[in-house]
Design an enzyme around this catalytic site. Sequence first.
Site: not given
Ligand code: ADE
Ligand code: ZN
Length: 334
Positions: A10, A190, A193, A271
């Site tokens: 990721h 995703h 989150e 990330d």
């Molecule tokens: N684009 C880049 N990083 C992201 C994240 N953590 N969550 C969603 N979109 C993203």
């Molecule tokens: Zn991400």
Amino acid sequence: MNLPPLAELHLHIEGTLEPELIMELAARNGVDLPWGGLEELREQYRFEDLQSFLDLYYANMAVLQRREDFAEMTRAYLERARQAGVRHAEIMVDPQAHLHRGVDLATSIGGVADVLARSEQDYGISTVLIAAFLRDHPVEEAQQVLEDLLAMGAPIDAVGLDSAEVDNPPEKFVALYDRARAAGLRLVAHAGEEGPCSYVSQALDLLRVDRVDHGVRCLEDDALVRRLVAEQVPLTVCPLSNVRLRGVASLEEHPITEMLRLGLNVSVNSDDPAYFGGYVDENFRCLAEEFDLTRADIAALAANSFRGSFAEPRRREEMLALIRRWEEGEAPTP
Ligand code: ADE
Ligand code: ZN
């Protein structure tokens, strides 16, 4: 602390643009950024939530103009990842975001792919390229970009779904994922989150993803947790990101060790490491210190990263064997 071989699953390549490289590229390309200098740029790296980060992340992309800029950013990441012990990386790029600012697909995807094509020889890191689509834009736009990528024979292995999650559920993107699956691509998204755990279920049931990026909010639904454990769905957890974007109040309160104990297939990832205070090794070191992780915990997280990967079976088995040796205390691999 040395680490076993790792797969990073990721990682947004644009999130690896370090402030120094942003300023360098801005000067080289004559791009006027809103901040006067490096210090003022650095002051922007305080986030309230996902959107406040995304605003800066998209603004800084303005410096990426030429194919070589994308290549340089990718080389910088691979060099840093190599030092972190990464032996396999699955790298997301946001082609749609670049199209919006007038940078074509050949430039963005091409610049990254040029470097990934030689990543194993040059850095010892096998790689997979994931075209991520922006969930806060219309699905038709994403569908057109995917068609264009397929028509140009872009060397993508998978599709992903990112950007602002809340109110942009996976169910909007069923047609996009159906098309990607039919084209033989692997699928990630995703979910969970900032968005609710129902988005994790939607990603599995409607998009039929191979793995879920983040997924930490699954803990709010016991039945979902049981399912994720039973199906061993890989969850690419990003601890420092979660803390910086305030999805989790502090590292101490991060649920990753609980997730591991529950039997979830969790891995550790960075990330957007240039924005969140650390690459994957730093994520591991912060966790190890905070939670007194054992060698067995670290080995389990590393093994999950390869099990959740799209690496060639031979590569995966080779790395899993190295991780077992590391767990038994043998010297780290070069
Ligand atoms: N684009 C880049 N990083 C992201 C994240 N953590 N969550 C969603 N979109 C993203
Ligand atoms: Zn991400």
